[in-house]
Write a protein that holds these residues in place. Sequence first.
Motif, PDB file in Angstrom:
ATOM      1  N   TRP A  62       0.844  -1.188   0.000  1.00  0.00           N
ATOM      2  CA  TRP A  62       0.000   0.000   0.000  1.00  0.00           C
ATOM      3  C   TRP A  62       0.883   1.243   0.000  1.00  0.00           C
ATOM      4  CZ3 TRP A  62      -4.662   0.923  -1.369  1.00  0.00           C
ATOM      5  CH2 TRP A  62      -5.207   2.195  -1.140  1.00  0.00           C
ATOM      6  N   GLU A 120      -8.461   2.353   6.057  1.00  0.00           N
ATOM      7  CA  GLU A 120      -8.121   2.287   7.470  1.00  0.00           C
ATOM      8  C   GLU A 120      -8.661   0.986   8.049  1.00  0.00           C
ATOM      9  OE1 GLU A 120     -10.365   5.030  10.045  1.00  0.00           O
ATOM     10  OE2 GLU A 120     -11.497   5.607   8.241  1.00  0.00           O
ATOM     11  N   ASN A 142      -2.638  -6.275  10.352  1.00  0.00           N
ATOM     12  CA  ASN A 142      -2.806  -4.987   9.684  1.00  0.00           C
ATOM     13  C   ASN A 142      -2.481  -3.798  10.586  1.00  0.00           C
ATOM     14  OD1 ASN A 142      -3.874  -5.387   6.838  1.00  0.00           O
ATOM     15  ND2 ASN A 142      -5.165  -6.797   8.003  1.00  0.00           N
ATOM     16  N   ASP A 145       3.407  -3.053  13.481  1.00  0.00           N
ATOM     17  CA  ASP A 145       4.420  -2.080  13.061  1.00  0.00           C
ATOM     18  C   ASP A 145       5.350  -2.660  12.008  1.00  0.00           C
ATOM     19  OD1 ASP A 145       3.402  -0.228  14.811  1.00  0.00           O
ATOM     20  OD2 ASP A 145       4.840  -0.656  16.414  1.00  0.00           O
ATOM     21  N   TRP A 147       4.245  -5.521   9.821  1.00  0.00           N
ATOM     22  CA  TRP A 147       3.539  -6.143   8.706  1.00  0.00           C
ATOM     23  C   TRP A 147       2.333  -5.356   8.223  1.00  0.00           C
ATOM     24  CZ3 TRP A 147       6.462  -9.918   6.999  1.00  0.00           C
ATOM     25  CH2 TRP A 147       7.283 -10.611   7.893  1.00  0.00           C
ATOM     26  N   GLY A 148       1.949  -4.291   8.922  1.00  0.00           N
ATOM     27  CA  GLY A 148       0.708  -3.616   8.607  1.00  0.00           C
ATOM     28  C   GLY A 148       0.856  -2.293   7.884  1.00  0.00           C
ATOM     29  N   LEU A 149      -0.187  -1.488   7.962  1.00  0.00           N
ATOM     30  CA  LEU A 149      -0.213  -0.209   7.249  1.00  0.00           C
ATOM     31  C   LEU A 149       0.764   0.803   7.836  1.00  0.00           C
ATOM     32  CD1 LEU A 149      -4.057   0.065   6.662  1.00  0.00           C
ATOM     33  CD2 LEU A 149      -2.300   0.036   4.876  1.00  0.00           C
ATOM     34  N   ALA A 150       1.171   0.605   9.103  1.00  0.00           N
ATOM     35  CA  ALA A 150       2.123   1.517   9.731  1.00  0.00           C
ATOM     36  C   ALA A 150       3.562   1.049   9.583  1.00  0.00           C
ATOM     37  CB  ALA A 150       1.782   1.679  11.218  1.00  0.00           C
ATOM     38  N   ALA A 151       3.800  -0.035   8.879  1.00  0.00           N
ATOM     39  CA  ALA A 151       5.147  -0.570   8.708  1.00  0.00           C
ATOM     40  C   ALA A 151       5.974   0.333   7.791  1.00  0.00           C
ATOM     41  CB  ALA A 151       5.066  -1.979   8.123  1.00  0.00           C
ATOM     42  N   GLU A 201       7.414  -0.439   5.140  1.00  0.00           N
ATOM     43  CA  GLU A 201       6.880  -0.747   3.807  1.00  0.00           C
ATOM     44  C   GLU A 201       5.426  -1.185   4.008  1.00  0.00           C
ATOM     45  OE1 GLU A 201       9.258  -3.558   1.730  1.00  0.00           O
ATOM     46  OE2 GLU A 201      11.109  -2.388   1.947  1.00  0.00           O
ATOM     47  N   PRO A 202       4.474  -0.244   3.956  1.00  0.00           N
ATOM     48  CA  PRO A 202       3.089  -0.538   4.349  1.00  0.00           C
ATOM     49  C   PRO A 202       2.474  -1.669   3.518  1.00  0.00           C
ATOM     50  CG  PRO A 202       3.439   1.820   4.143  1.00  0.00           C
ATOM     51  CD  PRO A 202       4.656   1.164   3.571  1.00  0.00           C
ATOM     52  N   VAL A 235      -1.175  -4.366   3.244  1.00  0.00           N
ATOM     53  CA  VAL A 235      -2.538  -4.731   3.609  1.00  0.00           C
ATOM     54  C   VAL A 235      -2.615  -6.251   3.543  1.00  0.00           C
ATOM     55  CG1 VAL A 235      -4.971  -4.593   2.999  1.00  0.00           C
ATOM     56  CG2 VAL A 235      -3.495  -2.600   2.680  1.00  0.00           C
TER      57      VAL A 235
END
Length: 485
Positions: free
Chosen positions: A132, A149, A158, A161, A163-167, A169-170, A172
Motif C-alpha cells: 500500500w 483504514e 494490519n 508495526d 507487517w501492517g499499514l504503519a510498517a 513498507e506498508p 494490507v
Amino acid sequence: MAGLAAAGLAASVQPDRWWKPGEGRVMQESTDYPNAAGSLRVLLVDGPMDTRGHPFFEPLGENGRACVTCHQPSDAMSLSLDSIRRQWELRGHHDPLFAAFDGSNCPDLPQERRESHSLLLDHGLIRIARPWPPRDHDGSPIETDFEIEVVRDPTGCNLSDRWGLAAPEPMVSVYRRPRPVANFKYILAMGFAVDPKRSQPLPIDPETGQMVSGNLMADRRVLSLEAQIRDALQTHLEFKGRLSPEDIARITDFEQRVYAAQQTSRVGGDLDTGGATGGPATLRDSPAGRLGSQGVPVWSEFNAWADAGKDASLTPGQRAWRESVARGAQNFRERMFLISDTTGINSPMGFGNPVLDRCAFCHNMSQMGMDVAPGQVDLGTTTRPFADPQPHLPLFRITCTGEPHPHYGRVIETHDPGFALTTGRCADVGKITLQSLRGLAARAPYFSNGSAKTLREVIEYYDRRYNIGYSEQEIQDLVHLMEAL
C-alpha cells in the motif's frame, strides 16, 4: 519408462493423498481421489511423469514448501480444509504448509499454537500481503482514489508495526483461498478483446506485449503464468533466488497439461455414462472459451440425464440423482432473477440496475462455468451489507476521495478490497475474479474468503443476495449439479 507408460494407461488410486515436497512420486496419466461426493479424477496429458527434480514438486525456498504444497492433486489442484487439518494433526506447525509468513494469521504470532493458524485451519485461508499504495507491474506506486483504514484486526497483522499499514513498507493483509492449478486452457481463454466489466481493453502482459485474460488471480495482480510463478516463489515459497527460464517453462508446461474434475458420484455413479459427458476428459478434449449461449450450452453435458428415469438398468437412487443434476443444469441456464448493485455486471456494462438474468449470464463458458468475458465482479461476498458476518477476518473502511462507489457510496466496509488493491480505484472495491466451477466437491470451502463451508451455503448465499426464492428442490438440484462438476 515402459513400466511408467503401462502404469498410466488406467486410472489409479493414490495410496497417499498428500503430496510432500520433494518426495519424487510418479504422477500418473490418470488418478482418482475419493471424496465425500464420489471421486475426483486428475488427468495429466502426456503422462505419467516422474516428479523427481521437477520445480513444481521440489522445495525451492526457505520454508520447505513446493508449489504442490498448496495445490494438491487430491484437492483438484487446490487445498481443502480436510487436507489442511490432516497435516496439522500429523505434524503441527512443523509442516511447511503452516509456514509463518502466510500459513499463519501473522508471522509474528507464536507459531506453535493452533490459534496462530486459525484462518488456515478453520477457513482454508492463506495470508496475502499487498503493498500500500498499490504497485504497477514495473514496481512504481499507483495513485489511488480512496483511503483505507483498519476498523477491526483480529489477526493483528494490519495494525502491526512490521507487517501492517504503519510498517516502513506498508502492507494490507487479506486472507484468501488457493485457486486451482488445473484446466488452464479455459482460464487463459479470451472470448473478447475487451474487459466489459471495466469498459476497457484487455490488459497487456508487459513482458510479451500480448493481450491476456487477466483471470489467473483473485485480484489480477499478475497477468501471466510466468509472472504468477515468480510471485508465488517470492511470497508463498520464500524463494530468494531467481528461477531459470527453463524451470519456469517446465512449471508452465506442467500446469497447462493438468485437468481436474469430478468423475463419479457416490449416488449417481460414473459422470460420463448414460449419455452424459462429465469428468475431466471432456475438459481435456473440448475447445476452450466457448460462450454457452452460442455454442454448447453450459452444463449441457448432463442434458441426457433428464430421461434417466426411463433407464431400467439404474437403481432408483441413481435415477433420481441424475434427473436432479439435469434439472439443476437447466435451472442454472434458465431460472431468471434480478441481479442488482453488482459492480462488473450492473455497472459499468450498461445492462441496467437491476437486470433480469440467470446464473449462466456470468457463468457462461462451456465445460467450465467461468465467464467468457474476462474481468472481475463484486458479488458482495467480502463487502457489507451483503457479506455474511466474518468476525475472524479483518475489516477495513474504504473512503472514496474521488467519485463515490456506484453502489456502496463514499464509505465502504469490506473484509477484502479485492481488485482495488491492484488498481487503486474505489469503483473496484470488492471485485474478485470469477473462479472455475470444476472439481468443487474436492476443495471446500468456497468463495475467495472461504465464507461458504458447503455447496449448499454457496446456493443459499446467492438466494439471499439476489432474493431469488429457490425452493428446497431447486437448492438440492443445484447442489447435485455442483457436486457433479
